[in-house]
Enzyme design. Structure first.
Site, PDB file in Angstrom:
ATOM      1  N   LYS A  11       0.695 -48.460 -68.134  1.00 16.70           N
ATOM      2  CA  LYS A  11       0.917 -47.048 -68.514  1.00 16.70           C
ATOM      3  C   LYS A  11       0.250 -46.137 -67.479  1.00 16.70           C
ATOM      4  O   LYS A  11       0.193 -46.495 -66.303  1.00 16.70           O
ATOM      5  CB  LYS A  11       0.408 -46.804 -69.936  1.00 16.70           C
ATOM      6  CG  LYS A  11       0.968 -47.816 -70.931  1.00 16.70           C
ATOM      7  CD  LYS A  11       0.755 -47.434 -72.356  1.00 16.70           C
ATOM      8  CE  LYS A  11       1.342 -48.519 -73.238  1.00 16.70           C
ATOM      9  NZ  LYS A  11       1.307 -48.193 -74.652  1.00 16.70           N
ATOM     10  N   HIS A  97      10.829 -47.185 -72.917  1.00 13.68           N
ATOM     11  CA  HIS A  97       9.583 -47.345 -73.687  1.00 13.68           C
ATOM     12  C   HIS A  97       9.503 -46.220 -74.711  1.00 13.68           C
ATOM     13  O   HIS A  97       9.932 -45.095 -74.450  1.00 13.68           O
ATOM     14  CB  HIS A  97       8.379 -47.320 -72.736  1.00 13.68           C
ATOM     15  CG  HIS A  97       7.115 -47.732 -73.422  1.00 13.68           C
ATOM     16  ND1 HIS A  97       6.417 -46.870 -74.234  1.00 13.68           N
ATOM     17  CD2 HIS A  97       6.462 -48.914 -73.461  1.00 13.68           C
ATOM     18  CE1 HIS A  97       5.371 -47.518 -74.737  1.00 13.68           C
ATOM     19  NE2 HIS A  97       5.381 -48.760 -74.289  1.00 13.68           N
ATOM     20  N   GLU A 169       9.321 -53.457 -79.598  1.00 12.41           N
ATOM     21  CA  GLU A 169       7.998 -52.881 -79.804  1.00 12.41           C
ATOM     22  C   GLU A 169       8.022 -51.931 -80.995  1.00 12.41           C
ATOM     23  O   GLU A 169       8.443 -50.770 -80.858  1.00 12.41           O
ATOM     24  CB  GLU A 169       7.559 -52.095 -78.560  1.00 12.41           C
ATOM     25  CG  GLU A 169       7.492 -52.926 -77.302  1.00 12.41           C
ATOM     26  CD  GLU A 169       6.563 -52.307 -76.253  1.00 12.41           C
ATOM     27  OE1 GLU A 169       5.643 -52.995 -75.848  1.00 12.41           O
ATOM     28  OE2 GLU A 169       6.760 -51.144 -75.899  1.00 12.41           O
ATOM     29  N   GLY A 175      -0.619 -49.620 -79.517  1.00 16.90           N
ATOM     30  CA  GLY A 175      -1.898 -48.958 -79.283  1.00 16.90           C
ATOM     31  C   GLY A 175      -2.674 -48.667 -80.560  1.00 16.90           C
ATOM     32  O   GLY A 175      -3.661 -47.947 -80.541  1.00 16.90           O
TER      33      GLY A 175
END
Ligand code: PGA
Length: 253
Positions: A11, A97, A169, A175
């Site tokens: 990232k 993403h 995901e 996260g």
């Protein structure tokens, strides 16, 4: 056997010096990549050249960009083209993403354009899909992910879709430290594979690697990767720690 992949997603983290150090640390630790396994580093664009020279001669290790633009070239200040990536020797790019979908409004159809330009230029997309928490709570995640795949990928030919890596995901697990259970991961991965099979047939569906992403770490990688339809992981936070990422590489089937 399908390709098993440990993909690091740095990232927007690390300076050039920190990035170089991290790659050196990872490479210096004992790790083994069999013929069907790959480690991929999706790193910030300014460091692609550094990583490419460092990793060029390493077997089964590849560099990925975290994004690219849908146009070939021109007046698009600040964007990165596939030609630029190819000229560095980059062979993978992460597309779609959830952070790009959310903060940069990337839609399924815009992503279809990006997928096309990558494939036309021999770059393999690592195509991300996954549902937000409210969709999971409403138990409509299959419809949601099915739509993402249909609108961004199902116009491709069979030969083209075989070049795609899919990363599932669930947004609620990214996260957050909250991983999907290995059963939840397997269930969705099996759904994705079945969905692809309905369009392209079983042989193509069985050839595509589907990675799980969302709080993968050394402590849960073996369990998650052991699921039949999970072919490795796309790893954010834990990929910034050498010992963690090496353990994740070593957890591949
Ligand atoms: P995480 O991120 O491992 O930090 O949850 C995964 C990702 O966003 O690719």
């Amino acid at each position: 056997m399908r390709k098993q992949i440990a993909a690091a997603n740095w990232k927007m983290n690390l300076t050039l010096q920190q990035g170089e150090q991290l790659l050196d640390d990872i490479l210096s630790k004992p790790h083994s990549l069999k013929d069907n396994q790959e480690a991929i580093f999706a790193i910030p664009a300014p460091y692609l050249s550094m990583a490419q020279s460092k990793l060029r001669n390493k077997e089964h290790v590849f560099v990925a960009a975290q994004n690219c633009y849908s146009k070939k070239s021109g007046a698009y200040t600040g964007e990165i083209s596939v030609d630029m990536l190819s000229s560095l020797g980059v062979q993978y790019v992460v597309l779609g993403h959830s952070e790009r979908r959310e903060y940069f409004n990337e839609s399924n159809s815009f992503l279809a354009d990006k997928v096309n330009i990558c494939l036309e230029n021999n770059i393999s997309p690592i195509f991300c899909c996954g549902e937000p928490l409210d969709i999971r709570e409403a138990n409509t995640q299959n419809e949601y992910v099915g739509k993402q795949l249909k609108e961004s990928l199902y116009h491709l030919t069979e030969a083209q879709i075989r070049k795609i890596v899919i990363a599932y995901e669930p947004i609620w697990a990214i996260g957050t430290g909250k991983t999907a259970t290995s059963e939840q991961a397997q269930e969705m991965h099996a759904f994705i594979r079945k969905n692809i099979e309905l369009v392209y047939g079983a042989s193509t569906a069985n050839s595509i690697s589907i990675l799980y992403g969302g709080s993968v770490k050394a402590a849960n990688a073996v369990e998650i990767f052991s699921q039949t339809d999970v072919d490795g992981g796309l790893v954010g936070g834990a990929s910034l720690i050498a010992d963690e990422f090496v353990a994740i590489i070593n957890a591949l089937k």
